[in-house]
Design a protein around this motif. Structure first.
Motif, PDB file in Angstrom:
ATOM      1  N   ALA D  51       0.902  -0.982   0.058  1.00  0.00           N
ATOM      2  CA  ALA D  51       0.044  -0.018  -0.173  1.00  0.00           C
ATOM      3  C   ALA D  51       0.799   1.330  -0.062  1.00  0.00           C
ATOM      4  O   ALA D  51       1.174   1.704   0.863  1.00  0.00           O
ATOM      5  CB  ALA D  51      -0.824   0.091   1.283  1.00  0.00           C
ATOM      6  N   GLU D  52       1.480   1.599  -1.082  1.00  0.00           N
ATOM      7  CA  GLU D  52       2.526   2.482  -1.116  1.00  0.00           C
ATOM      8  C   GLU D  52       2.276   3.983  -0.741  1.00  0.00           C
ATOM      9  O   GLU D  52       2.736   4.511   0.012  1.00  0.00           O
ATOM     10  CB  GLU D  52       3.051   2.652  -2.525  1.00  0.00           C
ATOM     11  CG  GLU D  52       4.090   3.563  -2.700  1.00  0.00           C
ATOM     12  CD  GLU D  52       4.765   3.484  -3.955  1.00  0.00           C
ATOM     13  OE1 GLU D  52       5.158   2.512  -4.458  1.00  0.00           O
ATOM     14  OE2 GLU D  52       5.471   4.403  -4.473  1.00  0.00           O
ATOM     15  N   PHE D  53       0.975   4.264  -1.363  1.00  0.00           N
ATOM     16  CA  PHE D  53       0.691   5.828  -1.028  1.00  0.00           C
ATOM     17  C   PHE D  53       0.297   5.842   0.412  1.00  0.00           C
ATOM     18  O   PHE D  53       1.091   6.798   0.997  1.00  0.00           O
ATOM     19  CB  PHE D  53      -0.756   6.128  -1.738  1.00  0.00           C
ATOM     20  CG  PHE D  53      -1.164   7.380  -1.190  1.00  0.00           C
ATOM     21  CD1 PHE D  53      -0.440   8.528  -1.701  1.00  0.00           C
ATOM     22  CD2 PHE D  53      -2.331   7.592  -0.492  1.00  0.00           C
ATOM     23  CE1 PHE D  53      -0.932   9.922  -1.495  1.00  0.00           C
ATOM     24  CE2 PHE D  53      -2.662   8.886  -0.217  1.00  0.00           C
ATOM     25  CZ  PHE D  53      -1.927  10.015  -0.519  1.00  0.00           C
ATOM     26  N   LEU D  54      -0.340   5.098   1.219  1.00  0.00           N
ATOM     27  CA  LEU D  54      -0.527   4.938   2.576  1.00  0.00           C
ATOM     28  C   LEU D  54       0.588   5.006   3.323  1.00  0.00           C
ATOM     29  O   LEU D  54       0.705   5.635   4.269  1.00  0.00           O
ATOM     30  CB  LEU D  54      -1.863   4.052   2.902  1.00  0.00           C
ATOM     31  CG  LEU D  54      -2.901   4.285   2.323  1.00  0.00           C
ATOM     32  CD1 LEU D  54      -3.983   3.317   2.884  1.00  0.00           C
ATOM     33  CD2 LEU D  54      -3.682   5.674   3.023  1.00  0.00           C
ATOM     34  N   GLY D  55       1.560   4.134   2.894  1.00  0.00           N
ATOM     35  CA  GLY D  55       2.750   3.855   3.743  1.00  0.00           C
ATOM     36  C   GLY D  55       3.562   5.110   3.755  1.00  0.00           C
ATOM     37  O   GLY D  55       4.080   5.413   4.839  1.00  0.00           O
ATOM     38  N   VAL D  56       3.694   5.598   2.569  1.00  0.00           N
ATOM     39  CA  VAL D  56       4.586   6.871   2.411  1.00  0.00           C
ATOM     40  C   VAL D  56       3.934   8.000   3.245  1.00  0.00           C
ATOM     41  O   VAL D  56       4.405   8.803   4.006  1.00  0.00           O
ATOM     42  CB  VAL D  56       4.805   7.213   1.127  1.00  0.00           C
ATOM     43  CG1 VAL D  56       5.593   8.598   0.977  1.00  0.00           C
ATOM     44  CG2 VAL D  56       5.416   6.194   0.329  1.00  0.00           C
ATOM     45  N   LEU D  57       2.463   8.188   3.341  1.00  0.00           N
ATOM     46  CA  LEU D  57       1.800   9.084   3.780  1.00  0.00           C
ATOM     47  C   LEU D  57       2.053   9.095   5.267  1.00  0.00           C
ATOM     48  O   LEU D  57       2.271   9.784   6.278  1.00  0.00           O
ATOM     49  CB  LEU D  57       0.199   9.103   3.457  1.00  0.00           C
ATOM     50  CG  LEU D  57      -0.509  10.240   3.859  1.00  0.00           C
ATOM     51  CD1 LEU D  57      -0.240  11.539   3.154  1.00  0.00           C
ATOM     52  CD2 LEU D  57      -1.838   9.884   3.886  1.00  0.00           C
ATOM     53  N   GLN D  58       1.809   7.428   5.858  1.00  0.00           N
ATOM     54  CA  GLN D  58       1.996   7.319   7.148  1.00  0.00           C
ATOM     55  C   GLN D  58       3.349   7.630   7.734  1.00  0.00           C
ATOM     56  O   GLN D  58       3.632   8.256   8.892  1.00  0.00           O
ATOM     57  CB  GLN D  58       1.804   6.016   7.384  1.00  0.00           C
ATOM     58  CG  GLN D  58       2.210   5.313   8.897  1.00  0.00           C
ATOM     59  CD  GLN D  58       1.178   5.624   9.831  1.00  0.00           C
ATOM     60  OE1 GLN D  58      -0.129   5.908   9.528  1.00  0.00           O
ATOM     61  NE2 GLN D  58       1.447   4.989  10.872  1.00  0.00           N
ATOM     62  N   ILE D  59       4.454   7.494   7.035  1.00  0.00           N
ATOM     63  CA  ILE D  59       5.671   7.654   7.305  1.00  0.00           C
ATOM     64  C   ILE D  59       5.912   9.152   7.401  1.00  0.00           C
ATOM     65  O   ILE D  59       6.590   9.591   8.519  1.00  0.00           O
ATOM     66  CB  ILE D  59       6.545   7.177   6.276  1.00  0.00           C
ATOM     67  CG1 ILE D  59       6.823   5.722   6.449  1.00  0.00           C
ATOM     68  CG2 ILE D  59       8.109   7.828   6.739  1.00  0.00           C
ATOM     69  CD1 ILE D  59       7.439   4.981   5.411  1.00  0.00           C
ATOM     70  N   MET D  60       5.238   9.958   6.515  1.00  0.00           N
ATOM     71  CA  MET D  60       5.516  11.488   6.455  1.00  0.00           C
ATOM     72  C   MET D  60       4.656  12.052   7.593  1.00  0.00           C
ATOM     73  O   MET D  60       5.012  13.035   8.453  1.00  0.00           O
ATOM     74  CB  MET D  60       4.805  11.888   5.023  1.00  0.00           C
ATOM     75  CG  MET D  60       5.098  13.652   5.155  1.00  0.00           C
ATOM     76  SD  MET D  60       4.851  14.048   3.624  1.00  0.00           S
ATOM     77  CE  MET D  60       2.991  14.692   3.857  1.00  0.00           C
ATOM     78  N   MET D  61       3.259  11.703   7.681  1.00  0.00           N
ATOM     79  CA  MET D  61       2.351  12.474   8.729  1.00  0.00           C
ATOM     80  C   MET D  61       2.726  12.283   9.909  1.00  0.00           C
ATOM     81  O   MET D  61       2.775  13.104  10.617  1.00  0.00           O
ATOM     82  CB  MET D  61       1.058  12.007   8.389  1.00  0.00           C
ATOM     83  CG  MET D  61       0.306  12.371   7.336  1.00  0.00           C
ATOM     84  SD  MET D  61       0.320  14.341   6.995  1.00  0.00           S
ATOM     85  CE  MET D  61      -1.077  14.444   6.137  1.00  0.00           C
ATOM     86  N   MET D  62       2.990  11.090  10.421  1.00  0.00           N
ATOM     87  CA  MET D  62       3.461  10.813  11.540  1.00  0.00           C
ATOM     88  C   MET D  62       4.628  11.279  12.248  1.00  0.00           C
ATOM     89  O   MET D  62       4.643  11.576  13.503  1.00  0.00           O
ATOM     90  CB  MET D  62       3.295   9.109  12.078  1.00  0.00           C
ATOM     91  CG  MET D  62       2.033   8.595  11.810  1.00  0.00           C
ATOM     92  SD  MET D  62       0.701   9.746  12.799  1.00  0.00           S
ATOM     93  CE  MET D  62      -0.789   9.487  11.865  1.00  0.00           C
ATOM     94  N   ALA D  63       5.580  11.434  11.372  1.00  0.00           N
ATOM     95  CA  ALA D  63       7.064  12.155  11.859  1.00  0.00           C
ATOM     96  C   ALA D  63       6.537  13.448  12.311  1.00  0.00           C
ATOM     97  O   ALA D  63       7.061  13.734  13.508  1.00  0.00           O
ATOM     98  CB  ALA D  63       7.778  12.049  10.726  1.00  0.00           C
TER      99      ALA D  63
END
Lengths: 120, 298, 103, 179, 667
Positions: D51-63
């Motif tokens: 789930a590439e989009f969500l994965g990258v989004l998660q990595i970005m937002m949560m940081a």
């Protein structure tokens, strides 16, 4: 390249960078250890030996911005997928996102009017 | 193979940035200086402060380097010269670069020193200021390219570079990129005259070398990202694509490094309020304008 | 049934459990919020795993994850807002003192 | 065992481990950053699940969000440096019990429910983003707009609660921080 | 040999690294780059790169003989540098104990500096690694361990254990063992009069103008009050200075004890938003109009003049009497913390900025109490021990003049001129008009140099690289420029000023920063930036004939001060051209005259006044007033509640010189 291979490559880059750093540290270590001397390990504060632990409750004066940012930042999660299909969908997309952003902008304006956008 | 070539290029680029930075700060253009500085740092002691948060102190420089390298991985120099053409490349750059913040918070908290800690928390404030100005202009770029692929973004600028198509976005992104790389006048976190080095103040020896390396890679990555998003990437007449990429990236780097010399450091309060009161409305306006343009020209 | 799905669900369950422990055991509002974040993260993993292994053709699954992320952000914004207000008024965000100092 | 399986397990484990560290360290900044890395590991796990989009989004937002959480932790916790190794928990046994029960119950459900046929192929990463965009502007449009309203509410609530109202005073000799 | 070499044999890779280190010399300058430039040294041109943190430096460059308090601070800097490190001393052969022996010494001139750097490079490539090194240690580096409770910072004991208030395990904390000693010595050498510790953060007292004296008190034990600095007999802490109205010191102290002991605490009214608003009657806050809330005064707060912040808290008895030790109440912990302006009770840290801080004049120590990145209160202290005005009495007049000229390395000509004028005035000598004009020319040249030096420091503080380079090089060029050279440099100055007026962010960086109330004591350019046309040159015949008019601005902020200085540079150029001559003042023979003399010279920082008594050609008594001394008192109100960067700009805009302080002899 399959997507999983791409992620593998990125992971490899991460591990490789860590490896590079570790080997640099090892090299530096081989050259010599840092000598323990009095006063050397005290955090440098312009010629005085600082004494208090500085890990105290820190007053971040930008917390008004931070609160708005937490919520406002979320908009990005929706904007990327929207931007990708924007051209394909056309005017509806513009209106749709226009409404969404207008709503968020209202929140920003409210915060602004209440003085969240300043050093507290 | 491509990966190895690109990593070498990245290292070479970082070296050139170091030369340029030395030129900008000391006024001397010397090719050898950064090499000597790096070797000297390797040979010097790396002092560990008393009672630090050891994990943070050790991890911070590495994390800075990793985040810059990962961001560089999705930036194309030519249509094929890219480490990995991730489907969400434009977003991934953001995601990787957010860890610059994490690294700086760690570097600030780690040594248990007053100057460093203030520097670290200052950068969080700086992120709150610039973050929206990184992501919103990129959204506008993506709108035009209809894809998050960085290569696709370059291709979409074939007729007209984005710097012309969305100048407002370019200006905002450029400023935000400088703030992200904590270059002067946004060097609030490492301010020499205000914090005696800030987050860098406690690093010495090899740890400082890694920290500086991370910073250099970060600068060149951001310059490359600017080129990809706004300056048409590898596109250009006469010269081969890689040459255009190299020229543009170095030019952007030079401007980034030199611009800050001609003005005093910005005040943190001003940075925050200007970014939120002017920057974000402008970025929204930019998205709207691009939206209209995209619809009109499609 | 697929091992991947099971692994993901177990991860989700573990995060959920750790989150429950945190939310119940911590005395400080901010720490309780961390527990809640972990609970939400657990839910997020489950939803994503369901999308990936059961209905990959339906993007609504991803939509749920997005919504949970939004909920996390909102929870933090409001939670910290309350924390600031309480701290200004009482000088504390400890929950035990919230019960003992009503009014 | 495939590589995918290994990485899902690995990042899942990392995520849980960091999640446990959150409540086991005395230093509040460590605690917040442990949560950050827990979420990052989760993002990496999403990537392993394609789930590439969500994965990258998660990595970005949560940081960003967890970093902001770190500063609030430092503002509001008694001993943010963890120097005093102070125990800030209560009803520990009860909580531990509840946590374990929740975990066991969830695992039991995961194991004993028949989830039906498993899909092997995930959509292409670029396609996922497009699908999600179309979903946003199509069926889920109302959800999306409602999310907007919710965010607005959160912004208003947070501001109203946390920010003391602007004092409209004859600003002479006032601090220049105010605009 | 390098005392700071790294351990190990110089071979193989290490040889390569040593060569690289020799090429890459990073220097930390003591007392500061401003002093280096005042001595005409161009450190960058010599191939050294200045750094802001001792951790990044490999060379410690000491310029000139420095006083003991600064030597101790320099020792700390030296100890904190990573090996290999070298000590490079310019202009003195004296031992700089407790610093180690210099690795390299040279004369105070650019040529010698460059030569010294060459030798230093050889030293590094040959001796960066040595098998026979020993640890560096000095008494000033000694650290004493004490144990403190993270929640109750006022609990300090020498032994590990648990906190008597909350039962937590005490954590070890390090403190400079002879901190008191350093300050004691300073105090003594300064003859007890000119330690300028700006009274820390009590505005009720600041506002009224009663003369105040400084007493020293323990932050933990307010009943300990003594006239001299030292350590508390009860807990050993370093006593904090505080201002007391001089006529009532004793009474006040007595009353204080009395109240702390047995009277019930009286109720005062305070604003929940503005804790500094305290009054005896209910009412509304003058700042925000809120209704004041009653508050019982606590022991540390009641007189409002004890530094309750210094230990972070005004911890009190209620926490001590807290009977349930198992649960620590955060309400108790934060209850008596000073509130920030936004009402949040945060913890404050003490951080020294100086004496060797890159953005401040070398030798100036700012002890800041920081609330996040905001300055809650501050104390300014000059760590330079200026020599006694009269080394011995009576003193030869020429020696006296030389001594005064050497007092402040930043403005030697002005003080030399001051001594000449006062001596000549005392001896009743009339200075010929052309000599006076030439002296005026030299004074104005120094004013340009000094203002350019200030610009450089300001640029260094705010990271304005271009200005730092430009103003720095112009300063060096002006220092000993002849009339023709000055005329030739005029366009460069004009370009500089024009570019400054167009510089982005400069205005936003300075406007409204460091605003002073009109009633503050101001001198020189600071006063002129506040609309006071207060310039000693206006009363000077020589200057009025040269066509002098004082510069002036009204805003009284950093921006106005910057522009006053820029205007003064332009004016000074005109005055020099009008004077048509420049000559460093030399004393006309005073013979064996007797009498009293009085002279005022407008130094670049403001008027300095010297009164002296001449007995048979020898100076027997003297009194000196300098502009920087009253300015030190402005530091605290200027910095208060300012963001750190702004606060430093505000202090920088005062252009303090730590080197010249007010003195009287005999006392």
């Amino acid at each position: 390249m399959s997507t999983l291979a791409q992620y593998g490559l990125l992971l490899g880059l991460t591990v490789g960078t860590i490896g590079l750093v570790l080997s640099l540290y090892a090299l530096a270590r081989a050259i010599g250890k840092a000598r323990t001397e009095s006063g050397k390990d005290v955090p440098a504060t312009a010629g005085q030996l600082s004494r208090d632990p500085v890990w105290v409750r820190y007053h971040a004066r930008y917390y008004g911005y931070a609160l708005l940012f937490l919520a406002f930042d979320m908009e990005m999660a929706y904007m990327y997928p929207w931007a990708v299909v924007y051209k394909q969908v056309g005017l509806v997309a513009l209106l749709d996102m226009g409404v969404f952003l207008a709503i968020l902008f209202l929140g920003l304006l409210y915060g602004w009017s209440q003085g969240a956008l300043r050093r507290q | 193979m491509t990966t190895a070539v690109l990593l070498l290029l990245l290292a070479f680029g970082a070296y050139l940035v170091a030369v340029l930075e030395n030129w900008a700060t000391s006024g001397r253009f010397q090719l050898a200086t950064p090499a000597f500085s790096a070797l000297a740092l390797l040979g010097r002691e790396s002092v560990l402060p008393r009672k630090p948060d050891r994990i943070f102190f050790e991890v911070a420089p590495t994390l800075l380097l990793i985040s810059a390298v990962l961001a560089a991985a999705v930036i194309p120099l030519t249509p094929n010269l890219i480490i990995t053409d991730l489907a969400t490349g434009a977003l991934f750059i953001n995601a990787a670069l957010v860890y610059v913040l994490v690294a700086l918070i760690m570097a600030g908290w780690g040594p248990n020193g007053a100057y460093a800690m203030i520097g670290g928390w200052r950068f969080l404030g700086q992120l709150i200021a610039y973050a929206m100005l990184i992501v919103m202009p990129i959204t506008a770029v993506v709108m035009r390219a209809e894809s998050l692929l960085t290569t696709q973004i370059v291709v979409s600028q074939a007729g007209l570079w984005n710097i012309v198509y969305q100048p407002v976005g370019f200006v905002l992104f450029f400023i935000a990129a400088m703030a992200l790389a904590f270059l002067p006048p946004f060097d609030l976190t490492t301010a020499k005259g205000e914090l005696a080095g800030g987050v860098e103040a406690e690093y010495s020896g090899v740890r400082l070398a890694v920290f500086r390396l991370g910073r250099l890679v970060l600068i060149i990555t951001l310059a490359a990202a600017t080129v990809v998003f706004y300056l048409g990437g590898w596109q250009g007449p006469w010269l081969p694509p890689w040459a255009w990429s190299a020229i543009k990236i170095l030019a952007v780097t030079a401007i980034m490094l030199l611009a800050g010399r001609y003005m005093p450091r910005i005040r943190e309060a001003n940075l925050l309020s200007w970014c939120w009161m002017f920057g974000i409305p402008l970025a929204l306006l930019n998205i709207f304008l691009v939206g209209v343009l995209v619809l009109v020209f499609s | 049934m697929s091992i991947e799905l099971l692994l993901a669900l177990i991860t989700g369950a573990a995060l959920f459990g750790v989150g429950i422990y945190g939310a119940l055991s911590q005395t400080n509002l901010v720490m309780i919020m961390m527990g809640v974040e972990l609970i939400l993260a657990g839910a997020m993993v489950n939803l994503l795993a369901f999308w990936r292994y059961l209905h990959p053709d339906n993007p609504a699954g991803q939509m749920f994850v997005l919504i949970i992320m939004t909920v996390m952000a909102i929870e933090m914004a409001v939670g910290f807002g309350v924390a600031i207000a309480r701290f200004r008024a009482k000088g504390s965000v400890e929950m035990e003192e919230a019960t003992e100092l009503k009014g | 065992m495939t590589a995918q399986m290994f990485f899902i397990g690995f990042f899942g484990l990392a995520s849980v481990w960091f999640g446990i560290v959150v409540f086991r360290t005395f230093s509040m900044v460590r605690s917040a950053l442990a949560l950050l890395f827990s979420q990052t590991a989760l993002g990496a796990m999403f990537l392993s699940m394609q789930a590439e989009f969500l994965g990258v989004l998660q990595i970005m937002m949560m940081a960003t969000e967890m970093s902001i959480m770190a500063i609030f932790m430092v503002m509001f916790m008694m001993d943010p440096g963890g120097l005093g190794e102070m125990d800030m928990t209560h009803q520990k046994r009860l909580s531990l019990g509840a946590g374990i029960v929740a975990f066991v119950a969830a695992v039991a459900v995961a194991v004993f429910v028949d989830w039906g046929p498993i899909a092997d192929v995930a959509p292409d990463a670029a396609q996922q983003t497009v699908d999600l965009g179309l979903e946003l502007l199509g069926r889920s449009m109302l959800i999306f707009e409602t999310a907007g309203i919710t965010i607005l509410t959160a912004m208003i609530a947070a501001t109203a609660v946390a920010i003391p109202p602007v004092k409209r005073k004859p600003s002479k000799g006032a601090t220049h921080h105010e605009h | 040999m390098i005392t700071g070499a790294r351990h190990g044999k110089l071979s193989g890779l290490r040889r390569l690294l040593a060569t690289a280190m020799a090429r890459d010399l990073k220097v930390f300058v003591i007392p500061g780059p401003d002093i280096a430039r005042a001595h005409g040294l161009d450190i960058n041109a010599a191939g050294l790169q200045m750094v802001a943190s001792p951790r990044h430096a490999s060379v410690l460059l000491v310029i000139g003989a420095i006083p003991p308090a600064l030597r101790e601070a320099a020792t700390v800097i030296y100890a904190q540098m990573a090996r290999p490190r070298a000590l490079f001393v310019l202009g003195t052969n004296a031992l700089l104990s407790p610093l180690p022996d210099a690795d390299m010494t040279a004369e105070l001139s650019q040529r010698d500096l460059i030569e010294g750097v060459q030798q230093l490079r050889q030293l590094f490539s040959a001796h960066a690694f040595r098998p026979d090194i020993s640890d560096f240690d000095a008494p000033v580096l000694q650290i004493r361990l004490e144990y403190t409770c993270p929640m109750h910072p006022e609990v300090i004991q020498d032994e590990p254990g648990s906190c008597p208030k909350c039962g937590m395990t005490l954590v070890p904390r390090e403190t400079q063992a002879n901190m008191e000693h350093a300050h004691m010595e300073q105090q003594q050498t300064d003859s007890g009069t000119d330690v300028q510790m700006a009274s820390t953060h009590e505005h009720q007292h600041m506002a009224d103008d009663t003369p105040a004296s400084v007493v020293y008190t323990c932050p933990m034990h307010p009943e300990v009050v003594q006239d001299e600095p030292g350590s508390c007999p009860k807990c050993g802490m370093f006593l904090e200075p505080r201002e007391v109205k001089s006529e009532s010191t004793h009474e006040h102290q007595h009353q204080h004890q009395h109240m702390a002991d047995d009277t019930p605490a009286p109720v005062v009214y305070t604003c929940p938003m503005h804790p500094e608003v305290v009054q005896n009657e209910p009412g509304s806050c003058p700042k925000c109009g809120m209704t004041l809330v009653p508050r019982e005064t606590q022991d540390t707060h009641e007189h409002g003049d004890t530094d309750s912040h210094a230990n972070h808290t005004g911890m009190d008895h209620s926490a001590m009497n807290h009977d349930e030790m198992d649960f620590m109440s955060m309400v108790d912990v934060t209850k008596d913390l000073p509130r920030s302006t936004d009402g949040l009770p945060m913890e404050w840290i003490d951080a020294p900025f100086g004496p060797f801080f890159p953005g401040l004049p070398g030798g100036l120590l700012l002890s800041l109490t920081l609330d996040g990145d905001t300055v809650a209160s501050s104390g300014a202290l000059s760590l330079t021990e200026s020599m006694n005005l009269l080394a011995h009495s009576p003193m030869d007049s020429t020696d006296f003049m030389e001594q005064l000229a050497n007092m402040d390395p930043l403005t030697p000509v002005a003080y030399r001129l001051l001594a000449c004028r006062a001596l000549e005035n005392a001896a009743g000598i009339n200075v010929p008009a052309d000599t006076a004009r030439a002296r005026a020319g030299a004074l104005e040249r120094e004013r340009i140099t000094s203002h350019l030096g200030w610009l450089t420091l300001f640029a260094q503080q705010t990271g304005f690289d271009w200005l730092m380079r430009r103003a720095g090089s112009l300063q060096l060029k002006f220092q000993h420029a002849s009339l023709e050279q000055i005329v030739a440099l005029k366009p460069a100055i004009q370009t500089l000023i024009k570019r400054l007026q167009r510089t982005l962010l400069l205005k936003s960086r300075t406007v409204g920063i460091g605003r002073l109330m009109p009633e503050a004591t101001m001198r020189g350019p600071v006063a002129r930036a506040a609309g006071l046309h207060d310039d000693a040159r206006s009363a000077d015949q020589t200057f009025t004939t040269l066509g002098f008019t004082p510069a002036g601005r009204k805003e009284s902020d950093a921006f106005a001060r910057l522009h006053v200085r820029l205007d003064e540079i332009t004016h000074s150029l005109m005055l020099i051209e009008a004077a048509g001559a420049m000559e460093s003042p030399t004393l006309l023979p005073v013979g064996t005259a007797s009498g009293t003399g009085d002279a005022t010279v407008e130094t670049p920082r403001g008027p300095a006044r010297l009164q002296l008594t001449l007995t048979h050609g020898q100076v027997s008594a003297a009194q000196l007033e300098t502009p920087s001394t009253p300015h030190l008192d402005l530091v605290d109100p200027l910095m208060e509640q300012q963001e750190l960067g702004d606060a430093l700009v505000a202090v920088g805009s005062l252009d303090l010189s730590p080197w010249s302080s007010q003195q009287t002899f005999p006392q």
